[in-house]
Design a protein around this motif. Structure first.
Motif, PDB file in Angstrom:
ATOM      1  N   ASP A  93      -7.732   8.023  -4.097  1.00 22.55           N
ATOM      2  CA  ASP A  93      -8.947   7.546  -3.424  1.00 22.55           C
ATOM      3  C   ASP A  93     -10.208   8.121  -4.080  1.00 22.55           C
ATOM      4  OD1 ASP A  93      -7.314   6.142  -1.696  1.00 22.55           O
ATOM      5  OD2 ASP A  93      -7.769   7.375   0.065  1.00 22.55           O
TER       6      ASP A  93
ATOM      7  N   CYS B 197       2.222  -4.583  -6.575  1.00 21.07           N
ATOM      8  CA  CYS B 197       2.088  -5.353  -5.328  1.00 21.07           C
ATOM      9  C   CYS B 197       2.173  -4.531  -4.049  1.00 21.07           C
ATOM     10  CB  CYS B 197       3.145  -6.448  -5.289  1.00 21.07           C
ATOM     11  SG  CYS B 197       2.881  -7.692  -6.553  1.00 21.07           S
ATOM     12  N   HIS B 198       2.728  -3.333  -4.115  1.00 18.24           N
ATOM     13  CA  HIS B 198       2.897  -2.533  -2.912  1.00 18.24           C
ATOM     14  C   HIS B 198       2.008  -1.301  -3.009  1.00 18.24           C
ATOM     15  CE1 HIS B 198       6.229  -5.120  -1.991  1.00 18.24           C
ATOM     16  NE2 HIS B 198       6.703  -4.899  -3.193  1.00 18.24           N
ATOM     17  N   PRO B 199       0.831  -1.336  -2.358  1.00 16.07           N
ATOM     18  CA  PRO B 199      -0.101  -0.220  -2.501  1.00 16.07           C
ATOM     19  C   PRO B 199       0.451   1.082  -1.933  1.00 16.07           C
ATOM     20  CG  PRO B 199      -0.792  -1.657  -0.733  1.00 16.07           C
ATOM     21  CD  PRO B 199       0.379  -2.332  -1.396  1.00 16.07           C
TER      22      PRO B 199
ATOM     23  N   SER C 149      -1.295   3.195  -0.327  1.00 14.13           N
ATOM     24  CA  SER C 149      -1.855   3.254   1.021  1.00 14.13           C
ATOM     25  C   SER C 149      -2.716   2.027   1.227  1.00 14.13           C
ATOM     26  CB  SER C 149      -2.698   4.518   1.201  1.00 14.13           C
ATOM     27  OG  SER C 149      -3.929   4.387   0.544  1.00 14.13           O
ATOM     28  N   SER C 150      -3.063   1.752   2.477  1.00 16.57           N
ATOM     29  CA  SER C 150      -3.903   0.582   2.745  1.00 16.57           C
ATOM     30  C   SER C 150      -5.285   0.747   2.132  1.00 16.57           C
ATOM     31  CB  SER C 150      -4.005   0.341   4.249  1.00 16.57           C
ATOM     32  OG  SER C 150      -4.582   1.467   4.883  1.00 16.57           O
ATOM     33  N   SER C 151      -5.715   1.986   1.934  1.00 19.02           N
ATOM     34  CA  SER C 151      -7.036   2.201   1.349  1.00 19.02           C
ATOM     35  C   SER C 151      -7.078   1.817  -0.126  1.00 19.02           C
ATOM     36  CB  SER C 151      -7.476   3.654   1.525  1.00 19.02           C
ATOM     37  OG  SER C 151      -6.667   4.522   0.760  1.00 19.02           O
TER      38      SER C 151
ATOM     39  N   ASN D  92      -5.774  -0.874  -1.637  1.00 16.51           N
ATOM     40  CA  ASN D  92      -6.180  -2.278  -1.773  1.00 16.51           C
ATOM     41  C   ASN D  92      -7.679  -2.439  -1.531  1.00 16.51           C
ATOM     42  OD1 ASN D  92      -4.064  -3.800  -2.695  1.00 16.51           O
ATOM     43  ND2 ASN D  92      -3.357  -4.398  -0.675  1.00 16.51           N
ATOM     44  N   HIS D  93      -8.185  -1.730  -0.549  1.00 15.01           N
ATOM     45  CA  HIS D  93      -9.620  -1.808  -0.275  1.00 15.01           C
ATOM     46  C   HIS D  93     -10.422  -1.264  -1.458  1.00 15.01           C
ATOM     47  CE1 HIS D  93     -13.413  -1.849   1.820  1.00 15.01           C
ATOM     48  NE2 HIS D  93     -13.571  -0.575   1.524  1.00 15.01           N
TER      49      HIS D  93
ATOM     50  N   TYR E 295     -10.320  -3.684  -4.303  1.00 12.05           N
ATOM     51  CA  TYR E 295     -11.246  -4.782  -4.030  1.00 12.05           C
ATOM     52  C   TYR E 295     -12.690  -4.364  -4.305  1.00 12.05           C
ATOM     53  CZ  TYR E 295     -14.189  -8.031  -1.521  1.00 12.05           C
ATOM     54  OH  TYR E 295     -15.181  -8.906  -1.196  1.00 12.05           O
TER      55      TYR E 295
ATOM     56  N   HIS F  55      -3.375  -9.599  -2.531  1.00  6.80           N
ATOM     57  CA  HIS F  55      -4.416  -9.296  -1.538  1.00  6.80           C
ATOM     58  C   HIS F  55      -5.509 -10.367  -1.684  1.00  6.80           C
ATOM     59  CE1 HIS F  55      -6.548  -6.773   1.253  1.00  6.80           C
ATOM     60  NE2 HIS F  55      -7.524  -6.530   0.422  1.00  6.80           N
TER      61      HIS F  55
END
Length: 141
Positions: free
Chosen positions: A15, A52-54, A56-58, A60-61, A64, A103
């Motif tokens: 992150d 394809c499988h991040p 964590s959800s953060s 992908n954000h 993006y 995504h």
């Protein structure tokens, strides 16, 4: 338990790294700097956009946000960037991964960028882009 703690530390580090790269890309505005940054970061980013499988959800954000910053800086370059075959060769692997990204915000941003830049030009497209472009043209019908 230790594995979970280490994984959380890894996610936090990812992150922070992505956040730093997002800030860097967001502050670049000169054409020569944009092209240099794009050339340096594109190849290392392709696996992140292809995975394809991040973690964590953060992630992908953050991907993006980074993708939006990359596309934005390309489009607001000073002087303006010419979207030609040589630039497309540099961008092709990253564009291919983004066009195929699961995504939707990432793939939709890539599609809009494509339409606004290369989509109406008659260029020889790099081989790696052909499957993604064929898929795109089928979905537009």
């Amino acid at each position: 338990m230790i594995l979970k703690i280490n994984q959380q530390c890894g996610v936090a580090m990812i992150d922070r790294v992505f956040d730093a790269v997002i800030r860097l890309v967001g502050n670049v505005c000169l054409k020569q700097d944009i092209l240099m940054v794009l050339e340096v970061i594109s190849k290392p980013l392709v696996p992140w956009f292809s995975y394809c499988h991040p973690v964590s959800s953060s992630v992908n954000h953050l991907l993006y946000c980074l993708w939006e910053n990359i596309l934005g800086c390309l489009q607001r370059s000073n002087p303006a960037i010419i979207f030609n075959a040589s630039l497309l060769r540099v961008q092709a692997p990253l564009l291919q991964a983004a066009l195929d990204h699961p995504h939707p915000p990432i793939s939709n941003a890539a599609i809009e960028f494509w339409k606004a830049t290369y989509g109406k030009k008659h260029l020889e497209y790099p081989e790696c882009l052909l499957p993604a472009l064929a898929k795109l043209s089928r979905s537009a019908i």
